[in-house]
Design an enzyme around this catalytic site. Structure first.
Site, PDB file in Angstrom:
ATOM      1  N   SER A 241       0.829  -1.211   0.000  1.00 30.82           N
ATOM      2  CA  SER A 241       0.000   0.000   0.000  1.00 30.82           C
ATOM      3  C   SER A 241       0.864   1.263   0.000  1.00 30.82           C
ATOM      4  O   SER A 241       0.575   2.230  -0.726  1.00 30.82           O
ATOM      5  CB  SER A 241      -0.970   0.007   1.184  1.00 30.82           C
ATOM      6  N   HIS A 271      -1.833  -8.912   1.951  1.00 31.80           N
ATOM      7  CA  HIS A 271      -1.534  -7.631   2.637  1.00 31.80           C
ATOM      8  C   HIS A 271      -2.691  -7.338   3.610  1.00 31.80           C
ATOM      9  O   HIS A 271      -3.022  -8.180   4.430  1.00 31.80           O
ATOM     10  CB  HIS A 271      -1.313  -6.571   1.553  1.00 31.80           C
ATOM     11  N   HIS A 317       5.809 -12.765   7.413  1.00 30.85           N
ATOM     12  CA  HIS A 317       5.994 -11.372   7.002  1.00 30.85           C
ATOM     13  C   HIS A 317       7.190 -11.278   6.064  1.00 30.85           C
ATOM     14  O   HIS A 317       8.148 -12.041   6.204  1.00 30.85           O
ATOM     15  CB  HIS A 317       6.222 -10.451   8.215  1.00 30.85           C
ATOM     16  N   ARG A 326       2.945  -4.757  16.733  1.00 34.62           N
ATOM     17  CA  ARG A 326       1.545  -4.327  16.591  1.00 34.62           C
ATOM     18  C   ARG A 326       0.615  -5.444  17.083  1.00 34.62           C
ATOM     19  O   ARG A 326      -0.474  -5.179  17.596  1.00 34.62           O
ATOM     20  CB  ARG A 326       1.240  -3.991  15.117  1.00 34.62           C
ATOM     21  N   ASP A 372      -2.214  -8.542  11.517  1.00 36.84           N
ATOM     22  CA  ASP A 372      -3.557  -8.987  11.127  1.00 36.84           C
ATOM     23  C   ASP A 372      -4.035 -10.214  11.893  1.00 36.84           C
ATOM     24  O   ASP A 372      -5.223 -10.531  11.871  1.00 36.84           O
ATOM     25  CB  ASP A 372      -3.576  -9.264   9.619  1.00 36.84           C
TER      26      ASP A 372
HETATM   27  N1  HAX Z   1       1.375 -19.932   5.957  1.00 36.24           N
HETATM   28  C1  HAX Z   1       1.845 -20.829   5.059  1.00 36.24           C
HETATM   29  N2  HAX Z   1       2.863 -20.608   4.240  1.00 36.24           N
HETATM   30  C2  HAX Z   1       3.493 -19.430   4.359  1.00 36.24           C
HETATM   31  C3  HAX Z   1       3.090 -18.453   5.298  1.00 36.24           C
HETATM   32  C4  HAX Z   1       1.983 -18.745   6.112  1.00 36.24           C
HETATM   33  N3  HAX Z   1       1.493 -17.852   6.984  1.00 36.24           N
HETATM   34  N4  HAX Z   1       3.902 -17.380   5.178  1.00 36.24           N
HETATM   35  C5  HAX Z   1       4.777 -17.670   4.194  1.00 36.24           C
HETATM   36  N5  HAX Z   1       4.517 -18.902   3.689  1.00 36.24           N
HETATM   37  C6  HAX Z   1       5.173 -19.573   2.559  1.00 36.24           C
HETATM   38  C7  HAX Z   1       5.066 -18.669   1.343  1.00 36.24           C
HETATM   39  O1  HAX Z   1       3.800 -18.812   0.706  1.00 36.24           O
HETATM   40  C8  HAX Z   1       6.214 -19.168   0.503  1.00 36.24           C
HETATM   41  O2  HAX Z   1       5.817 -20.368  -0.110  1.00 36.24           O
HETATM   42  P1  HAX Z   1       6.342 -20.780  -1.592  1.00 36.24           P
HETATM   43  O3  HAX Z   1       7.813 -20.983  -1.430  1.00 36.24           O
HETATM   44  O4  HAX Z   1       5.567 -22.006  -1.904  1.00 36.24           O
HETATM   45  O5  HAX Z   1       6.015 -19.632  -2.490  1.00 36.24           O
HETATM   46  C9  HAX Z   1       7.262 -19.486   1.560  1.00 36.24           C
HETATM   47  O6  HAX Z   1       6.559 -19.664   2.797  1.00 36.24           O
HETATM   48  C10 HAX Z   1       8.304 -18.397   1.738  1.00 36.24           C
HETATM   49  O7  HAX Z   1       7.636 -17.173   1.985  1.00 36.24           O
HETATM   50  P2  HAX Z   1       8.318 -16.028   2.880  1.00 36.24           P
HETATM   51  O8  HAX Z   1       9.565 -15.592   2.170  1.00 36.24           O
HETATM   52  O9  HAX Z   1       8.431 -16.475   4.277  1.00 36.24           O
HETATM   53  O10 HAX Z   1       7.211 -14.902   2.850  1.00 36.24           O
HETATM   54  P3  HAX Z   1       6.960 -13.751   1.756  1.00 36.24           P
HETATM   55  O11 HAX Z   1       7.868 -12.617   2.087  1.00 36.24           O
HETATM   56  O12 HAX Z   1       7.027 -14.292   0.376  1.00 36.24           O
HETATM   57  O13 HAX Z   1       5.446 -13.380   2.037  1.00 36.24           O
HETATM   58  C11 HAX Z   1       3.588 -12.921   3.423  1.00 36.24           C
HETATM   59  C12 HAX Z   1       5.079 -12.699   3.189  1.00 36.24           C
HETATM   60  C13 HAX Z   1       3.108 -12.029   4.525  1.00 36.24           C
HETATM   61  C14 HAX Z   1       2.820 -12.578   2.142  1.00 36.24           C
HETATM   62  C15 HAX Z   1       3.359 -14.419   3.801  1.00 36.24           C
HETATM   63  O14 HAX Z   1       4.036 -14.685   5.029  1.00 36.24           O
HETATM   64  C16 HAX Z   1       1.912 -14.808   3.899  1.00 36.24           C
HETATM   65  O15 HAX Z   1       1.310 -15.163   2.883  1.00 36.24           O
HETATM   66  N6  HAX Z   1       1.284 -14.743   5.142  1.00 36.24           N
HETATM   67  C17 HAX Z   1      -0.116 -15.005   5.313  1.00 36.24           C
HETATM   68  C18 HAX Z   1      -0.947 -13.801   4.863  1.00 36.24           C
HETATM   69  C19 HAX Z   1      -0.758 -12.630   5.809  1.00 36.24           C
HETATM   70  O16 HAX Z   1      -0.847 -12.761   7.022  1.00 36.24           O
HETATM   71  N7  HAX Z   1      -0.542 -11.420   5.250  1.00 36.24           N
HETATM   72  C20 HAX Z   1      -0.413 -10.190   6.026  1.00 36.24           C
HETATM   73  C21 HAX Z   1       1.035  -9.723   6.164  1.00 36.24           C
HETATM   74  C22 HAX Z   1       1.182  -8.452   6.954  1.00 36.24           C
HETATM   75  C23 HAX Z   1       0.604  -7.302   6.202  1.00 36.24           C
HETATM   76  O17 HAX Z   1       1.021  -6.888   5.143  1.00 36.24           O
HETATM   77  N8  HAX Z   1      -0.446  -6.791   6.727  1.00 36.24           N
HETATM   78  O18 HAX Z   1      -1.164  -5.897   6.038  1.00 36.24           O
END
Ligand code: HAX
Length: 438
Positions: A241, A271, A317, A326, A372
């Site tokens: 964002s 996000h 994250h 937070r 979140d």
């Molecule tokens: N559950 C399962 N798998 C997860 C995970 C979770 N909570 N978090 C990361 N992973 C997986 C990823 O999907 C990725 O898998 P692939 O190799 O198959 O693609 C792997 O672990 C490596 O990811 P990462 O490097 O640890 O994480 P990223 O930086 O790529 O992504 C995210 C960060 C926040 C998007 C991710 O941790 C996620 O999808 N979390 C769940 C959704 C979430 O809570 N989002 C909110 C984040 C905070 C925010 O922005 N708030 O607004």
């Protein structure tokens, strides 16, 4: 007393000189390298943007202008009788870099009240939308519709010098921030409460009014809203964002275009939308398992989620590598105000077991909860059971950080963004060239 705008203008000139000096004397200094994995992998950790209002440390979490969340909860002005910081205070801090006094905060409350009325054309636009359209879509459209009144756009059309850009950007940002709680309240009441609207209460602060306009009467909910709006406001510049607002604004698109675009990014489930996904996941879990689960049931449920190829929402994250502060602030609020709430019990149980499971699962780089993972349970407790709406509160808050930075970006005259993209052919050619004997 100097107004907020005058205080900002006084800060702006020395900051401009500071940045110009850095660029003149050290513009060629390297701040990092980019790997092939980063180019394919969402530019993770690439240092290529300046963001003044906050900075994120992977272990410690966010600092807003150098202050941690516990420090802000202690030092920012509060509502009379309240214990949580007022959002007006974080906006003052983000914009000026200084801690506000009570009077500084009162000035912003009064300024935003003065600018808060929603024009009829905006209400007509919102009324024309299907009530079951996702609240984030309605929110983004509402912000975009207000672009009609952009002062930046009008002044640009007439011809304005680049050094003046910050001034109409400040005015647009203040007008927009003033209206966001009313837009959010309007959407909520229209979509979920038979369009029975609740007018703003001019005796209330910005966060208190947000709570009032959705129709929750409990005073503790006003406190929650203030805390919520403070802690979601900014998370340095690289998140979707914030970066979107920065990118769109760099084309000299005004605050309305930039914020609406930012909200579309916040509406993604990885996000900001993760906050509604967390509650949906917990409610499904409680439905499937008949209430608060046992630890063993919960462990199995989390594994089932992962084995189905889904993420555990609220965990992981892109930057953080520890529990999000937070999350901790919201947990403290829950322990004080709703320790026996069933959903809070589940949220706490997930915190006990999920980090180990995610570590064993072995994919995520951060097995700890983010912001979140906690927010929905607090909102639900006070009667806001429509979790599709939760990201709108996040958006109201995030506007403070990204708009404060947008004013700074115009004050510093930052140019249009234009990083370089490359093709896979180019990457392969580089790999081949690197493998050639020297
Ligand atoms: N559950 C399962 N798998 C997860 C995970 C979770 N909570 N978090 C990361 N992973 C997986 C990823 O999907 C990725 O898998 P692939 O190799 O198959 O693609 C792997 O672990 C490596 O990811 P990462 O490097 O640890 O994480 P990223 O930086 O790529 O992504 C995210 C960060 C926040 C998007 C991710 O941790 C996620 O999808 N979390 C769940 C959704 C979430 O809570 N989002 C909110 C984040 C905070 C925010 O922005 N708030 O607004």
């Amino acid at each position: 007393m100097a107004s907020l705008k005058e205080k900002f203008a006084a800060k702006m000139v020395p900051m401009r000189e500071r940045v110009q000096k850095i660029l003149k004397e050290h513009g060629e200094m390297k701040v990092g390298d980019v790997s092939v994995a980063q180019a394919y992998g969402g530019m993770r950790s690439v240092k290529c943007m300046v963001w003044e209002t906050s900075a994120l440390d992977p272990i410690e979490g966010i600092r807003f202008r150098g202050f941690t969340i516990p420090e802000l909860r202690e030092k920012l002005p509060k509502a009379p009788g309240g214990a949580e910081p007022l959002p007006e205070g974080i906006f003052y801090l983000l914009l000026t870099g200084d801690l506000p006094t009570n009077d500084d905060v009162k000035e912003i409350t009064a300024e935003w009240q003065k600018r808060s009325a929603l024009p009829a054309y905006l209400l007509d636009t919102l009324k024309s939308l299907p009530k079951d359209m996702h609240p984030m879509t309605q929110f983004s459209l509402g912000i975009l519709a207000l672009q009609k009144d952009s002062i930046f756009e009008q002044r640009y059309r007439k011809g304005m010098s680049k050094v003046e850009h910050w001034d109409p950007m400040y005015e647009d940002a203040m007008n927009l921030l003033a209206k966001l709680p009313s837009i959010a309240g309007f959407i909520y009441r229209r979509s979920y409460k038979d369009d029975k609207q609740i007018p703003a209460d001019m005796n209330l602060d910005w966060g208190g009014n947000m709570a009032h306009m959705v129709g929750v009467k409990d005073e503790a909910f006003k406190e929650l809203m203030r805390l919520y709006l403070v802690i979601h406001s900014d998370h340095e510049g690289g998140n979707v964002s914030a970066h979107t607002c920065h990118l769109v604004g760099s084309a000299l698109s005004d605050a309305y275009y930039s914020l609406s675009a930012a909200m579309n990014g916040l509406a993604g489930p990885l996000h900001g939308l993760a906050n509604q996904e967390v509650l949906r996941w917990i409610m499904n879990l409680m439905k499937d398992l008949g209430g608060v689960p046992t630890k063993d049931q919960l462990i199995k449920y989390i594994w089932d989620t992962l084995n189905a190829g889904k993420v555990v929402p609220g965990y992981g994250h892109a930057v953080l590598r520890k529990t999000d502060p937070r999350y901790v602030a919201q947990r403290e609020f829950a322990l004080k105000h709703l320790p026996n709430d069933d959903i809070f019990k589940v949220v706490s149980m997930v915190y006990e077991v999920a980090p180990d499971i995610l570590t064993q699962h072995g994919k995520t780089k951060n097995p700890w909860p983010n912001v979140d993972a906690h927010s929905g349970c607090l909102l639900y407790h006070y009667g806001l059971t429509e979790y599709d709406f939760y990201t709108v509160f996040f958006g109201v808050s995030r506007a403070m950080g990204v708009l404060a930075q947008l004013i700074w970006s115009r004050a510093l005259g930052l140019p249009i963004e234009r990083p370089k993209s490359v093709t896979t052919d180019w990457v392969e050619a580089q790999i081949k060239a690197a493998a050639q004997p020297k």
